[in-house]
Design a protein around this motif. Structure first.
Motif, mmCIF file in Angstrom:
data_model
loop_
_atom_site.group_PDB
_atom_site.id
_atom_site.type_symbol
_atom_site.label_atom_id
_atom_site.label_comp_id
_atom_site.label_asym_id
_atom_site.label_seq_id
_atom_site.Cartn_x
_atom_site.Cartn_y
_atom_site.Cartn_z
ATOM 1 N N ALA A 155 0.836 -1.202 0.000
ATOM 2 C CA ALA A 155 0.000 0.000 0.000
ATOM 3 C C ALA A 155 0.868 1.248 0.000
ATOM 4 N N ILE A 156 0.410 2.235 -0.768
ATOM 5 C CA ILE A 156 1.069 3.542 -0.726
ATOM 6 C C ILE A 156 0.377 4.306 0.393
ATOM 7 N N ALA A 157 1.114 4.608 1.444
ATOM 8 C CA ALA A 157 0.501 5.334 2.563
ATOM 9 C C ALA A 157 1.590 6.010 3.362
ATOM 10 N N ASN A 158 1.198 7.074 4.033
ATOM 11 C CA ASN A 158 2.127 7.753 4.919
ATOM 12 C C ASN A 158 1.996 7.130 6.307
ATOM 13 N N GLY A 159 3.112 6.723 6.859
ATOM 14 C CA GLY A 159 3.114 6.059 8.166
ATOM 15 C C GLY A 159 2.716 6.969 9.309
ATOM 16 N N THR A 160 2.583 8.253 9.036
ATOM 17 C CA THR A 160 2.166 9.185 10.092
ATOM 18 C C THR A 160 0.699 9.584 9.929
ATOM 19 N N ASP A 161 0.019 8.978 8.965
ATOM 20 C CA ASP A 161 -1.376 9.313 8.701
ATOM 21 C C ASP A 161 -2.268 8.313 9.457
ATOM 22 N N GLU A 162 -2.813 8.797 10.554
ATOM 23 C CA GLU A 162 -3.582 7.934 11.451
ATOM 24 C C GLU A 162 -4.726 7.214 10.723
ATOM 25 N N LYS A 163 -5.444 7.981 9.902
ATOM 26 C CA LYS A 163 -6.611 7.401 9.203
ATOM 27 C C LYS A 163 -6.164 6.331 8.206
ATOM 28 N N ALA A 164 -5.070 6.630 7.509
ATOM 29 C CA ALA A 164 -4.568 5.665 6.516
ATOM 30 C C ALA A 164 -4.169 4.369 7.214
ATOM 31 N N LEU A 165 -3.490 4.490 8.342
ATOM 32 C CA LEU A 165 -3.068 3.285 9.077
ATOM 33 C C LEU A 165 -4.282 2.507 9.563
ATOM 34 N N GLN A 166 -5.272 3.251 10.020
ATOM 35 C CA GLN A 166 -6.501 2.610 10.495
ATOM 36 C C GLN A 166 -7.186 1.834 9.381
ATOM 37 N N SER A 167 -7.268 2.484 8.209
ATOM 38 C CA SER A 167 -7.989 1.814 7.126
ATOM 39 C C SER A 167 -7.225 0.602 6.606
ATOM 40 N N LEU A 168 -5.912 0.538 6.884
ATOM 41 C CA LEU A 168 -5.148 -0.666 6.500
ATOM 42 C C LEU A 168 -5.288 -1.765 7.555
ATOM 43 N N GLY A 169 -6.004 -1.464 8.612
ATOM 44 C CA GLY A 169 -6.221 -2.460 9.677
ATOM 45 C C GLY A 169 -4.948 -2.774 10.444
ATOM 46 N N ILE A 170 -4.099 -1.774 10.604
ATOM 47 C CA ILE A 170 -2.770 -2.018 11.170
ATOM 48 C C ILE A 170 -2.835 -2.594 12.582
ATOM 49 N N ARG A 171 -3.916 -2.315 13.309
ATOM 50 C CA ARG A 171 -4.001 -2.814 14.687
ATOM 51 C C ARG A 171 -4.088 -4.339 14.748
ATOM 52 N N ASN A 172 -4.441 -4.968 13.632
ATOM 53 C CA ASN A 172 -4.557 -6.433 13.630
ATOM 54 C C ASN A 172 -3.235 -7.151 13.374
ATOM 55 N N PHE A 173 -2.184 -6.400 13.126
ATOM 56 C CA PHE A 173 -0.907 -7.047 12.829
ATOM 57 C C PHE A 173 -0.176 -7.409 14.119
ATOM 58 N N ASP A 174 0.497 -8.578 14.089
ATOM 59 C CA ASP A 174 1.233 -9.018 15.279
ATOM 60 C C ASP A 174 2.526 -8.220 15.427
ATOM 61 N N TYR A 175 3.155 -7.953 14.287
ATOM 62 C CA TYR A 175 4.424 -7.237 14.292
ATOM 63 C C TYR A 175 4.395 -6.130 13.249
ATOM 64 N N VAL A 176 4.799 -4.942 13.659
ATOM 65 C CA VAL A 176 4.977 -3.879 12.672
ATOM 66 C C VAL A 176 6.417 -3.371 12.788
ATOM 67 N N ILE A 177 7.096 -3.326 11.661
ATOM 68 C CA ILE A 177 8.484 -2.867 11.622
ATOM 69 C C ILE A 177 8.500 -1.468 11.024
ATOM 70 N N VAL A 178 8.987 -0.508 11.794
ATOM 71 C CA VAL A 178 9.068 0.867 11.307
ATOM 72 C C VAL A 178 10.488 1.076 10.787
ATOM 73 N N ALA A 179 10.605 1.124 9.461
ATOM 74 C CA ALA A 179 11.921 1.230 8.832
ATOM 75 C C ALA A 179 12.030 2.535 8.046
ATOM 76 N N ILE A 180 11.421 3.575 8.619
ATOM 77 C CA ILE A 180 11.510 4.906 8.000
ATOM 78 C C ILE A 180 12.925 5.406 8.277
ATOM 79 N N GLY A 181 13.607 5.852 7.231
ATOM 80 C CA GLY A 181 15.030 6.185 7.362
ATOM 81 C C GLY A 181 15.325 7.461 8.119
ATOM 82 N N ASP A 182 15.789 8.439 7.389
ATOM 83 C CA ASP A 182 16.320 9.660 8.007
ATOM 84 C C ASP A 182 15.266 10.541 8.664
ATOM 85 N N ASP A 183 14.019 10.360 8.295
ATOM 86 C CA ASP A 183 12.975 11.236 8.811
ATOM 87 C C ASP A 183 12.574 10.795 10.230
ATOM 88 N N ILE A 184 13.378 11.244 11.193
ATOM 89 C CA ILE A 184 13.228 10.793 12.580
ATOM 90 C C ILE A 184 11.854 11.177 13.142
#
Ligand code: ADP
Length: 224
Positions: A55-84
């Motif tokens: 999916a093309i989505a911004n990891g800081t977009d709460e609604k986008a993450l919600q609509s991807l059902g991210i809360r149902n994942f067992d593991y989420v890896i945040v591999a965003i590089g330089d943008d601390i």
């Protein structure tokens, strides 16, 4: 129904740079369900063959993450590089959603401290970890691999020299003499993960040894 179902873990990787895409590909190769997310379309396209969903989505977009059902994942890896800032916000959202295991790639010490405070479950430093492993390889001809377990404890793979060839584990008595434990012995493609005291070591075998770094060093220098 007696049919056994394999319980598969669900993974999501946010940020598909060099690190995130390697994690994604490997998880997929291992047969897991992986959702690959990046804000850049071309990164997502590169990963469609190596993920279950993308999916093309911004990891800081709460609604986008919600609509991807991210809360149902067992593991989420945040591999965003330089943008601390984005990495921190994304981690915060994931923990607020209740994701149980959030693993985050940290860029520096301050980034790591913030991640700890907001509840990241595991913080990884791929560049430093790889640097340490490579330095270990470079400085010792006997060490073929190295895994750091904590600041003090490691697992090393040591190549058996003439000094230990044709000796049994009793002869070596590594635990009493050096305080380390031989977990396994690799010989070609075979691996003996439950070595018995009478098992003989051959030259060229790879010994998988766990212990305190100082003890491992002593075994490597004096015992091998
Ligand atoms: P690496 O060192 O692992 O190669 P990069 O900085 O090159 O790291 O890659 C980070 C990836 O994260 C890039 O593909 C970038 O598009 C993606 N990314 C950055 N910010 C966000 C964000 N807010 N949401 C989703 N993906 C992002």
């Amino acid at each position: 129904m007696g049919e056994k179902k394999m319980i598969k873990k669900q993974f999501a990787v946010i940020g598909l740079g060099r690190f995130g895409s390697s994690v994604c590909k490997e998880l997929y190769k291992l047969g897991h369900q992986v959702l690959a997310i990046d804000s850049k379309e071309e990164k997502v396209n590169d990963m469609t063959r190596h993920s279950t969903h993308s999916a093309i989505a911004n990891g800081t977009d709460e609604k986008a993450l919600q609509s991807l059902g991210i809360r149902n994942f067992d593991y989420v890896i945040v591999a965003i590089g330089d943008d601390i800032q984005s990495s921190i916000l994304c981690t915060l959202l994931l923990k607020e959603f209740g994701v149980a295991n959030v693993w985050v790639k940290a860029q520096n010490y301050y980034h790591e401290r913030v991640l700890e405070k907001i509840g990241a479950d595991r913080i990884v430093h791929p560049e430093q970890d790889m640097g340490i492993r490579i330095a270990q390889h470079l400085t010792s001809e006997k060490i073929v691999d190295y895994i750091e377990l904590s600041a003090d404890y490691s697992i090393v793979e040591l190549i058996a020299t003439d000094k230990v060839a044709n000796k049994s584990l009793i002869d070596l008595d590594v635990r009493a003499k050096y305080g380390c434990t031989i977990l396994g012995i690799k010989r070609g493609e075979d691996i003996n993960i439950a070595p018995t005291p009478t098992d003989q070591i051959e030259k060229g075998d790879i010994l998988i040894v766990i212990g305190h770094k100082n003890d491992l060093k002593r075994f490597e220098d004096e015992g091998m």
